[in-house]
Design a protein around this motif. Structure first.
Motif, short mmCIF file in Angstrom:
data_model
loop_
_atom_site.label_atom_id
_atom_site.label_comp_id
_atom_site.label_asym_id
_atom_site.label_seq_id
_atom_site.Cartn_x
_atom_site.Cartn_y
_atom_site.Cartn_z
N TYR A 63 3.50 4.90 12.58
CA TYR A 63 2.45 3.89 13.05
C TYR A 63 1.99 2.59 12.31
O TYR A 63 1.37 1.64 12.61
CB TYR A 63 0.93 4.72 13.27
CG TYR A 63 0.93 5.25 14.80
CD1 TYR A 63 0.39 4.55 15.71
CD2 TYR A 63 1.40 6.40 14.86
CE1 TYR A 63 0.45 5.42 17.05
CE2 TYR A 63 1.26 7.17 16.14
CZ TYR A 63 0.70 6.69 17.21
OH TYR A 63 0.89 7.11 18.53
N GLY A 64 2.36 2.76 11.04
CA GLY A 64 2.10 1.57 9.96
C GLY A 64 3.11 0.58 10.18
O GLY A 64 2.81 -0.43 9.68
N LEU A 95 -2.11 3.87 3.66
CA LEU A 95 -1.85 3.30 4.95
C LEU A 95 -2.11 3.89 6.22
O LEU A 95 -2.65 3.78 7.19
CB LEU A 95 -0.29 2.59 4.90
CG LEU A 95 0.10 1.88 6.11
CD1 LEU A 95 -0.66 0.46 6.56
CD2 LEU A 95 1.50 1.43 6.14
N GLY A 96 -1.63 5.42 6.08
CA GLY A 96 -1.51 6.30 7.11
C GLY A 96 -3.13 6.47 7.32
O GLY A 96 -3.62 6.77 8.43
N ILE A 97 -3.91 6.66 6.34
CA ILE A 97 -5.34 7.03 6.37
C ILE A 97 -6.01 5.75 7.04
O ILE A 97 -7.03 6.09 8.27
CB ILE A 97 -6.05 7.07 5.01
CG1 ILE A 97 -5.64 8.49 4.57
CG2 ILE A 97 -7.65 7.10 5.11
CD1 ILE A 97 -6.25 9.69 5.27
N GLU A 98 -5.67 4.60 6.84
CA GLU A 98 -6.35 3.28 7.44
C GLU A 98 -6.00 3.21 8.94
O GLU A 98 -6.66 3.18 9.64
CB GLU A 98 -5.63 2.23 6.75
CG GLU A 98 -6.42 2.12 5.17
CD GLU A 98 -6.05 0.78 4.51
OE1 GLU A 98 -5.35 0.01 4.93
OE2 GLU A 98 -6.20 0.68 3.36
N LYS A 112 0.81 -1.30 0.10
CA LYS A 112 0.00 -0.02 0.11
C LYS A 112 1.14 1.22 -0.04
O LYS A 112 1.96 1.44 0.50
CB LYS A 112 -0.68 0.20 1.27
CG LYS A 112 -1.98 -0.98 1.38
CD LYS A 112 -2.72 -0.90 2.65
CE LYS A 112 -3.68 -2.22 2.86
NZ LYS A 112 -4.26 -2.27 3.82
N ASP A 113 0.54 2.17 -0.60
CA ASP A 113 1.08 3.61 -0.55
C ASP A 113 1.04 4.24 0.80
O ASP A 113 0.20 4.05 1.53
CB ASP A 113 0.85 4.39 -1.56
CG ASP A 113 -0.61 5.20 -1.41
OD1 ASP A 113 -1.11 5.26 -0.57
OD2 ASP A 113 -0.69 6.19 -2.28
N ARG A 114 1.90 4.92 1.22
CA ARG A 114 2.17 5.39 2.53
C ARG A 114 0.82 6.10 2.97
O ARG A 114 0.64 6.11 4.14
CB ARG A 114 3.56 6.00 2.80
CG ARG A 114 4.54 5.20 2.59
CD ARG A 114 5.95 6.29 2.97
NE ARG A 114 6.02 7.32 1.99
CZ ARG A 114 6.60 8.46 2.26
NH1 ARG A 114 7.45 8.39 3.47
NH2 ARG A 114 6.76 9.35 1.53
#
Length: 123
Positions: free
Chosen positions: A48-49, A8-11, A3-5
């Protein structure tokens, strides 16, 4: 494919904030889209990812850092709520604050307790 960063950050932000993630993103990106993108990609996508520590463990680390720095009230509020969203209890957070008092001092810990009390009153 990884996943793009940003995605991933939004999730990850969604896991921390629940229904508040859209509000958080829109608020920051409306003022500074570049800062919002950087915060989502790096803070929530890169940091956090990572998967070595659970989100709960990462929140313990974050709270400890924010409390010992004497971080601002808004950051503490955000991360107290996020910590509870990923499984920490009020009692867990109070224990973290008490532990930090020994290393960062009672003034910083007292501020953190006051902010936690405000968060709990909003619940």
């Amino acid at each position: 494919m990884e996943k793009d960063r940003y995605q991933l950050g939004i999730e990850t932000l969604g896991k921390l904030t629940g229904d508040e993630s859209d509000k958080v993103v829109k608020n920051i990106e409306s003022f500074s889209p570049e800062f919002g993108k950087m915060m989502i990609e790096f803070g929530f996508g890169e940091v956090y990812g990572r998967t070595h520590f659970s989100l709960k463990e990462q929140e313990i680390i974050t709270l400890t850092s924010l409390i010992t720095q004497g971080a601002g009230e808004r950051q503490l509020m955000f991360h107290f709520k996020a910590a509870m969203n990923v499984g920490l209890s009020k009692e867990d957070i109070v224990e973290i604050i008490m532990h930090c008092a020994a290393y960062a001092g009672f003034p910083k810990a007292s501020v953190a307790i006051e902010v936690l009390q405000q968060v709990m009153e909003q619940e």
